[in-house]
Design an enzyme around this catalytic site. Structure first.
Site, mmCIF file in Angstrom:
data_model
loop_
_atom_site.group_PDB
_atom_site.id
_atom_site.type_symbol
_atom_site.label_atom_id
_atom_site.label_comp_id
_atom_site.label_asym_id
_atom_site.label_seq_id
_atom_site.Cartn_x
_atom_site.Cartn_y
_atom_site.Cartn_z
ATOM 1 C CD GLN A 1 11.664 9.810 3.403
ATOM 2 O OE1 GLN A 1 11.844 9.344 2.299
ATOM 3 N NE2 GLN A 1 11.110 9.103 4.379
ATOM 4 C CG PHE B 1 6.432 7.925 -1.415
ATOM 5 C CD1 PHE B 1 5.244 7.951 -0.700
ATOM 6 C CD2 PHE B 1 6.558 8.759 -2.521
ATOM 7 C CE1 PHE B 1 4.189 8.785 -1.080
ATOM 8 C CE2 PHE B 1 5.516 9.596 -2.910
ATOM 9 C CZ PHE B 1 4.335 9.605 -2.183
ATOM 10 C CD GLU C 1 14.471 5.752 6.098
ATOM 11 O OE1 GLU C 1 13.457 5.342 5.498
ATOM 12 O OE2 GLU C 1 14.961 5.155 7.067
ATOM 13 N NE ARG D 1 10.094 -1.804 9.883
ATOM 14 C CZ ARG D 1 9.222 -1.508 10.854
ATOM 15 N NH1 ARG D 1 7.954 -1.845 10.751
ATOM 16 N NH2 ARG D 1 9.613 -0.870 11.932
ATOM 17 N NE ARG E 1 2.667 5.183 2.375
ATOM 18 C CZ ARG E 1 1.825 6.069 1.874
ATOM 19 N NH1 ARG E 1 1.835 6.330 0.583
ATOM 20 N NH2 ARG E 1 0.974 6.706 2.651
ATOM 21 C CB ALA F 1 10.053 3.580 11.129
ATOM 22 C CD GLU G 1 6.838 2.707 6.939
ATOM 23 O OE1 GLU G 1 6.838 2.825 8.178
ATOM 24 O OE2 GLU G 1 7.768 2.193 6.312
HETATM 25 N N1 MTE Z 1 2.670 10.328 2.370
HETATM 26 C C1 MTE Z 1 2.971 11.237 1.421
HETATM 27 N N2 MTE Z 1 2.001 12.035 0.959
HETATM 28 N N3 MTE Z 1 4.235 11.337 0.920
HETATM 29 C C2 MTE Z 1 5.248 10.527 1.352
HETATM 30 O O1 MTE Z 1 6.393 10.650 0.888
HETATM 31 N N4 MTE Z 1 5.901 8.684 2.859
HETATM 32 C C3 MTE Z 1 5.442 7.504 3.593
HETATM 33 C C4 MTE Z 1 4.292 7.869 4.527
HETATM 34 N N5 MTE Z 1 3.294 8.635 3.834
HETATM 35 C C5 MTE Z 1 4.946 9.559 2.352
HETATM 36 C C6 MTE Z 1 3.623 9.503 2.853
HETATM 37 C C7 MTE Z 1 6.480 6.857 4.377
HETATM 38 S S1 MTE Z 1 7.522 5.797 3.598
HETATM 39 C C8 MTE Z 1 6.600 7.051 5.721
HETATM 40 S S2 MTE Z 1 7.749 6.195 6.634
HETATM 41 C C9 MTE Z 1 5.746 7.999 6.441
HETATM 42 O O2 MTE Z 1 4.825 8.660 5.580
HETATM 43 C C10 MTE Z 1 6.652 9.013 7.126
HETATM 44 O O3 MTE Z 1 5.946 9.990 7.779
HETATM 45 P P1 MTE Z 1 5.309 9.810 9.239
HETATM 46 O O4 MTE Z 1 6.310 9.079 10.061
HETATM 47 O O5 MTE Z 1 5.103 11.187 9.678
HETATM 48 O O6 MTE Z 1 4.062 9.035 9.047
HETATM 49 MO MO1 MOS Z 2 9.359 5.191 5.188
HETATM 50 S S1 MOS Z 2 9.947 3.641 3.984
HETATM 51 O O1 MOS Z 2 10.031 4.389 6.605
HETATM 52 O O2 MOS Z 2 10.504 6.377 4.786
#
Ligand code: MTE
Ligand code: MOS
Length: 827
Positions: free
Chosen positions: A210, A241, A245, A323, A355, A523, A731
């Site tokens: 990520q 998820f 990171e 957080r 997440r 985030a 999230e």
């Molecule tokens: N959705 C899917 N399908 N797979 C993922 O790994 N990660 C989550 C969320 N949704 C995730 C997900 C997390 S922890 C975050 S921080 C955000 O997606 C990151 O992506 P965005 O900033 O584009 O929303």
């Molecule tokens: Mo999402 S826990 O901020 O990768």
């Protein structure tokens, strides 16, 4: 309306953001044609396979490491050890994570890696390596570490008002202890990296990460090279998820080191057991709290200490804890508050982002408090929550004004209407009266989640947009795709800004040589940040093309509009095709590509005082969940879920609804099913993760999905501060799942007399629910509900004679610890 948030005035049918389109790679995902990092191995010639040598003791000194026997195994090419590291032997940014350690810090810690011609040869080679250790006493439970005062990192405090005064003036004071579990990411694709070196020594690492820029930095420091010698690419991830990171860096560094040393491509992919036993998880927390309420049920003060179980190294524990402290208020006004945070150092995998990034761990504390205290205050939990909502003019404990608090009420009322709560609660009351051994209940909980990285510097992003001579468009941006639909949204943003149809735009994989110095896609800010940068790049190009088209149309550039692939002069029917304008621009030597940049304005955060306005805005949501619990077993089903969630003006409604559904289910998994167990006995397996397979770690699946699952996006929710008026969605929906936990609590309470306060373990597995309802039912047998008394508080704790008008209370014995997970006591 801000320039950033404003959509084209030509109307929603004429542009691409806001359209309900499928994920850009949906067809590839469902047909199996989508490529993930490990799929590239089959296309890579002469690839070596890396295999970790794990040591199965929780804490020890390595006294001997003999790699010679591995070289006797046919196919083994090389064993990588600490001596091979030309740069820094560390996999993290905190310099507390040796890549090749001489001390074992958790059960399954890898000391070295074997490279071989086949995965099987590498496995056999790893088994042949001789490691001798001198075991040391290990801390496994977070409570062990607290008792030993073994902490790591900063110990911040968020404070506002006078908490002692707030508790003193309270009519009711309660206190409790609550320990809740972490969570395994269980992304479908495990950690994976594939590295090779080209003829000029340039190192190319494909990684399921990520945070490609940080993977690049760690690879560089391990190899003792500069960032410009390393390129990291992420095609896509099969889920991250938060687990990818920070955690992929070391694995990428091992693959890169192997490639440099052998001159051959090296692949390192963890199998599921390795991934579960080596990589970090969501932090479980221990929380101690004291809360005061006035006679109307308004919170007067909250004092809490949150201890995150950090595992063996810091990783992201400090920002996760920050957080958590910044989200303990959730949607509620707490005038006087002091929350202390600390990070326990235990001999477990290094816990990391997941997440919500600590937000859920803060919010669960206040939701647990409200759920447990409502009956003691003689209020419905719904009513207690509603009374404490933020209103206009109030600010969070860390000093950020809560903008749009009316939206908390809007989503709350939206859910009450959409879910027909009044009617259904009446039906449930009848059902419960008729069924002594089955009880139903509905839990309703709100979400307020701050969007932006707390660390202000991370709130920037870049993009690179090319328009080719034929009018086709290729975009690069700094964000990674993990299934969340970021790339889909970015294509929609680019098409909208350029005024071209979706098909004109293609997106290239994320690479550090295209966009440098990127932040993690995390985030939930991926679309906000990269969307801002993509829009900026496209605007630069569009402005140049408006000049070209204006000259051709004989009007001022300011009067040109690009709509759906045609340049029009305002008020005229006929226009010039996009491709035509692009070709003309090329011949006029007008630059057809641009680097875009975005930084979120108006943020500030002081991590020493834990004050400021770290978030651009808050995302809001509310969920109502109905459950049915079986009194004999504690088994339960989720019957119906209704959600109203605020995504601003959605960039991509199908994607957003998918994120809300997925986030909710993942949250419900954390809170009800997923039960991480570590061996805390004193035998040789002390510290072993007992739940290291899908057979023992229960994930939510189709059978746990509610048969009725309604998601509504809040309307008229334009967000000024973000790209095309949208809000982040990744999230926040996870925390809507508190409604499941609160529904289970209320259903358990229904086995007891009215006013029963239920202490529920987390995860609320059927077993935990059974304990809770059994305890509630015991109150019934003893008839305590009828004879409860009002006592609490600092102001005298002697039970008073029963008062028929007073809310029912329970004697001390009701609150003793019985699940081993949590307890509530009155002070
Ligand atoms: N959705 C899917 N399908 N797979 C993922 O790994 N990660 C989550 C969320 N949704 C995730 C997900 C997390 S922890 C975050 S921080 C955000 O997606 C990151 O992506 P965005 O900033 O584009 O929303
Ligand atoms: Mo999402 S826990 O901020 O990768």
């Amino acid at each position: 309306m801000s320039h950033l948030s404003q959509r084209p005035e030509s109307g929603p049918d004429s542009y691409e953001v806001g359209k309900a389109i499928p994920h850009e790679a949906a067809a590839l995902h469902v047909t199996g044609r989508a490529l993930y990092t490990d799929d590239l191995v089959a296309r890579t010639k002469d690839c070596l396979h890396a295999y970790p040598v794990q040591v199965f003791v929780a804490k020890a000194k390595v006294t001997k490491l003999d790699t010679a026997p591995a070289y006797q195994v046919p196919g083994v090419v090389r064993v990588l050890t600490a001596e091979d590291v030309p740069g820094v032997n560390d996999a993290g940014v905190k310099h507390d994570e040796p890549l090749f350690p001489s001390e074992i810090r958790f059960f399954g810690h890898a000391v070295c890696y074997v490279l071989a011609e086949s995965l099987e040869a590498a496995r056999l080679g790893a088994a042949a390596v001789v490691v001798e250790v001198e075991p040391e006493p290990a801390l496994i439970e977070v409570t062990d570490a607290i008792a030993a005062r073994e902490f790591q990192g900063a110990q911040p405090t968020v404070e506002r008002g006078d908490v002692e005064a707030g508790l003193n003036e309270a009519a009711h004071v309660f206190s409790g202890v609550f320990e809740f579990a972490g969570q395994e990411h269980f992304y479908l694709e495990t950690h994976c990296a594939l590295a090779h070196v080209d003829e000029a020594g340039q190192i190319f690492v494909q990684s399921s990460t990520q945070h490609p820029s940080e993977t690049q930095e760690i690879v560089a420091h391990v190899l003792g090279k500069h960032s410009h010698e390393i390129t990291v690419q992420c095609l896509r991830m099969g889920g991250g998820f938060g687990g990818k990171e920070m955690q992929p860096h070391g694995f990428a560094a091992v693959a890169a080191l192997g490639a440099v040393i052998t001159g051959r491509p090296v692949r390192l992919r963890l199998n599921r057991t390795q991934d579960l036993t080596m990589s970090g998880k969501r932090h479980g927390f221990h929380a101690e709290w004291r809360v005061g309420f006035d006679d109307a049920g308004l919170i007067t003060g909250l004092e809490a200490t949150l201890t995150a179980d950090g595992g063996w190294s810091l990783d992201l524990s400090e920002p996760v804890l920050a957080r958590a402290l910044c989200h303990i208020d959730n949607a509620y006004w707490i005038p006087n508050i002091r929350v202390n945070g600390r990070i326990a150092k235990t001999n477990k995998t290094s816990n990391t982002a997941f997440r919500g990034f600590g937000g859920p761990q803060g919010m669960i504390v206040i939701e647990d408090i409200l759920g447990r205290c409502a009956p003691l205050l003689g209020l419905e939990a719904d009513e207690l929550r509603r009374r404490n909502f933020y209103s206009e003019g109030q600010s969070t404990p860390y000093g950020q004004p809560v903008r749009h608090p009316d939206r908390i009420r809007a989503v709350w009322e939206g859910v009450h209407d959409a879910a027909e709560l009044d009617r259904r609660r009446a039906e449930i009351a009848e059902f419960n009266a008729a069924h002594p051994h089955r009880k139903r209940a509905i839990g309703v909980t709100p979400v307020k989640f701050g969007i932006s990285f707390n660390l202000t510097a991370f709130n920037q992003a870049g993009a690179l947009v090319h328009v080719y001579k034929d009018g086709s468009v290729l975009i690069n941006h700094g964000g990674t795709e993990m299934g969340q639909g970021l790339h889909t949204k970015m294509i929609q943003v680019a098409a909208t800004t350029l005024g071209v149809p979706l098909e004109k735009v293609r997106l290239a994989p994320t690479r550090t040589d295209k966009v440098p110095n990127t932040s993690a896609t995390a985030a939930s800010s991926g679309a906000d940040l990269n969307g801002g940068a993509v829009k900026n790049a496209c605007e630069q190009i569009r402005i140049r093309l408006e000049q070209v088209a204006g000259a051709a149309l004989g009007v001022s550039a300011a009067d040109v509009r690009f709509v759906d692939g045609t340049a029009y002069a305002l008020g005229r029917e006929a226009g010039i095709a996009w491709e035509e304008v692009v070709k003309t621009a090329y011949f006029q030597r007008v630059q057809l590509f641009a680097a875009g940049y975005y930084r979120t304005e108006g943020l500030h955060w002081d991590s020493t005082t834990m004050t400021g306005s770290p978030f651009k805005y808050f995302a809001y949501g509310c969920a109502a969940t109905e459950v049915e619990v079986d009194g004999f077993t504690g088994a339960y089903t989720t019957r119906r879920v209704d959600i109203v969630h605020d995504v601003g003006d959605s960039l991509s409604p199908l994607i957003d609804i998918g994120q809300i559904e997925g986030g909710f289910v993942q949250g419900a998994g954390w809170l009800t099913l997923e039960d991480l167990r570590w061996d805390s006995g004193d035998g040789p397996n002390r510290g072993r993760l007992s739940t290291q397979a899908a057979s023992t770690y229960k994930l939510p699946s189709f059978s746990e999905l509610p048969p009725e699952f309604n998601v509504i996006l809040l309307e008229r929710a334009h967000e000024e501060g973000a790209v095309y008026g949208s809000k982040a969605v990744g999230e926040p929906p996870l925390m809507l799942a508190f409604s499941v936990r609160e529904a289970l609590r209320e259903a358990a309470a229904a086995f007891g007399p009215p006013g029963t306060s239920v202490d529920l373990g987390s995860p609320a597995t059927p077993e935990a629910v059974w304990w809770a309802l059994t305890e509630a039912a015991r109150g019934h047998e003893q008839g305590q509900g009828e004879h409860g008394h009002v006592t609490d508080g600092l102001n005298g704790s002697h039970p008073e004679p029963s008062d028929p008008d007073a809310p029912e209370r329970h004697p001390e014995s009701e609150f003793r610890q019985y699940t081993g997970l949590s307890s509530l006591t009155r002070t």
